[in-house]
Scaffold this motif. Sequence first.
Motif, mmCIF file in Angstrom:
data_model
loop_
_atom_site.group_PDB
_atom_site.id
_atom_site.type_symbol
_atom_site.label_atom_id
_atom_site.label_comp_id
_atom_site.label_asym_id
_atom_site.label_seq_id
_atom_site.Cartn_x
_atom_site.Cartn_y
_atom_site.Cartn_z
ATOM 1 N N MET A 140 3.409 50.010 -3.898
ATOM 2 C CA MET A 140 1.687 50.679 -4.445
ATOM 3 C C MET A 140 1.434 49.240 -3.324
ATOM 4 N N THR A 141 -0.024 49.812 -3.534
ATOM 5 C CA THR A 141 -1.252 49.255 -3.112
ATOM 6 C C THR A 141 -2.673 49.209 -3.839
ATOM 7 N N TYR A 142 -3.516 48.405 -3.840
ATOM 8 C CA TYR A 142 -4.527 48.463 -3.942
ATOM 9 C C TYR A 142 -5.435 47.686 -2.937
ATOM 10 N N SER A 187 -7.695 44.348 0.771
ATOM 11 C CA SER A 187 -6.998 45.331 0.266
ATOM 12 C C SER A 187 -5.661 43.602 0.225
ATOM 13 N N ASP A 188 -4.915 44.647 -0.842
ATOM 14 C CA ASP A 188 -3.537 43.688 -1.372
ATOM 15 C C ASP A 188 -2.637 43.430 0.405
ATOM 16 N N THR A 189 -1.754 42.562 -0.735
ATOM 17 C CA THR A 189 -1.011 42.995 0.758
ATOM 18 C C THR A 189 0.697 43.149 0.221
ATOM 19 N N ARG A 190 1.067 43.884 -0.918
ATOM 20 C CA ARG A 190 2.825 44.146 -1.707
ATOM 21 C C ARG A 190 3.192 45.485 -1.165
ATOM 22 N N THR A 191 3.725 44.510 -1.206
ATOM 23 C CA THR A 191 4.818 46.412 -0.510
ATOM 24 C C THR A 191 5.921 45.617 -1.527
ATOM 25 N N ASN A 192 6.612 47.467 -1.624
ATOM 26 C CA ASN A 192 7.598 47.405 -2.949
ATOM 27 C C ASN A 192 8.462 48.979 -2.456
ATOM 28 N N GLY A 199 0.831 53.313 0.967
ATOM 29 C CA GLY A 199 1.923 54.427 1.301
ATOM 30 C C GLY A 199 2.530 54.112 2.123
ATOM 31 N N ASN A 200 3.361 54.537 2.863
ATOM 32 C CA ASN A 200 4.669 54.308 3.260
ATOM 33 C C ASN A 200 4.731 53.017 4.180
ATOM 34 N N LEU A 201 4.265 52.423 4.734
ATOM 35 C CA LEU A 201 4.784 51.179 5.737
ATOM 36 C C LEU A 201 5.671 51.698 6.965
ATOM 37 N N ASN A 257 4.135 59.888 2.992
ATOM 38 C CA ASN A 257 2.819 59.706 3.382
ATOM 39 C C ASN A 257 2.241 58.142 2.912
ATOM 40 N N ALA A 258 0.728 58.762 3.799
ATOM 41 C CA ALA A 258 -0.002 57.553 4.095
ATOM 42 C C ALA A 258 -1.650 57.825 2.936
ATOM 43 N N THR A 259 -2.110 57.064 2.345
ATOM 44 C CA THR A 259 -4.059 57.149 2.813
ATOM 45 C C THR A 259 -4.639 55.952 3.517
ATOM 46 N N MET A 260 -5.656 56.064 4.050
ATOM 47 C CA MET A 260 -6.180 55.800 4.567
ATOM 48 C C MET A 260 -8.219 55.317 4.455
ATOM 49 N N ILE A 261 -8.389 54.156 4.574
ATOM 50 C CA ILE A 261 -9.321 54.112 4.674
ATOM 51 C C ILE A 261 -10.381 53.359 6.268
ATOM 52 N N LEU A 262 -11.203 54.047 6.809
ATOM 53 C CA LEU A 262 -11.376 53.428 7.676
ATOM 54 C C LEU A 262 -13.257 52.995 7.766
#
Lengths: 243, 243
Positions: free
Chosen positions: B1-3, B17-22, B51-53, B113-118
């Motif tokens: 997850m991510t925030y 942005s956080d930095t954890r991927t799992n 989303g997916n790294l 999938n992935a979602t992005m903020i630009l």
Amino acid sequence: MTYCVGMALDRGLVFMSDTRTNAGLDNISTFRKMHVWEEPGDRVLVLINAGNLATTQAVVSILEERTKAPEDREPSLMGAPSMFQAARMVADVLREVIDEHAQTGQRADSTFNATMILGGQIKGGPPRLFLIYPEGNFIEAGGDTPFFQIGEMKYGRPILVRAYDPTLSFEAAMKLLVVSFDSTIKANLTVGAPFDYLFYETDSYKVGHIGRIKQDDPYFKTISQGWSNALKEALDSLPDFES
Amino acid sequence: MTYCVGMALDRGLVFMSDTRTNAGLDNISTFRKMHVWEEPGDRVLVLINAGNLATTQAVVSILEERTKAPEDREPSLMGAPSMFQAARMVADVLREVIDEHAQTGQRADSTFNATMILGGQIKGGPPRLFLIYPEGNFIEAGGDTPFFQIGEMKYGRPILVRAYDPTLSFEAAMKLLVVSFDSTIKANLTVGAPFDYLFYETDSYKVGHIGRIKQDDPYFKTISQGWSNALKEALDSLPDFES
């Protein structure tokens, strides 16, 4: 969706449940999600539930033995010798109802699943609080996890985690729950007022206080508006970041 | 997850942005989820993603034209004539990368999938902030919805909704974001410190302040501990329920 909380305090149990049900966002209704069985002097059992409404209503109907003629009914929960046995009864009925629908091969847009919180006290034992899963197993609240949330639990969780204290009075616990519910309805349209609540005082063996808070309830309004301001002040009281 | 959060203020944009991927709960790593393209005096673009790294890294690599020899690279984002065109570029690449994996027939436990903020500003236009969906379309932040969250957004949302104000200073907005992130990591193990942040001041055309807050950062600790107390005081300041 739904939002329900069952909370264990030093002085007893508190329950709160919303009343919104929805089949799609364009089809919402109001249904009671809190069910109470009381035998003053002997037992109080409170069941709150989240999930498929047909499933949860079927579970309650079976527990109340509505399959029998009115004069023959003797809700099985009234005969359970302990809270653990009561939880097992509810869990068994829940699993059976879900299985029954699943085995017909029918499919719903959502699943037939439901999750329930059962709390109360039966003479001879302490008050207990259980979270019952659709698989028919359950866990019990303890000192480390003194409350359960079901349904849309995320928005309202941070304040519960930070402010819960087992020594809270019923009145302060209600305030905490109202804040938690208000945070949730501000973010998820499928959770909505009115909210049903119930206090149970340890060893009283009767329903302490039961009621419903509507959207236009003056107390609800006071908390909802007051909390926005109080949060801003809380934030102001912390130091800004120094870049 | 991510925030991750991207926020528009009167004075500019703020990102965290956080930095954890799992990959499962037993396999966690730390990866940067914030990417910056800067041409001082002309443009700043900031991309944060959830989303997916593999997907998000592939998108960034393609945007940076890493398919070419280092000397031939000219990241396409640096040539976009407007923020809208930049968002379209990112969205197209994102959709293509996802399609490519999906079409091989491969399946992952999670989706690709992935979602992005630009967000950012390109000379000749105002600062703009976009939320880009895996389907390759996107929406823009406006006065009514001045910030976007992606990933595990629910726990940290109530405080943003209540305390956001467009006139916030960067330092106050950072405080708000730290509280929001702290509420999230307290509830979801798959979101974790360190947190990357970036301020962009309108019409500066350069990165204002960029940095990383670690778990043991003194400011983070002050806010995390202070917020618990401030919340309790805020709750105390409201009237108890009268039963």
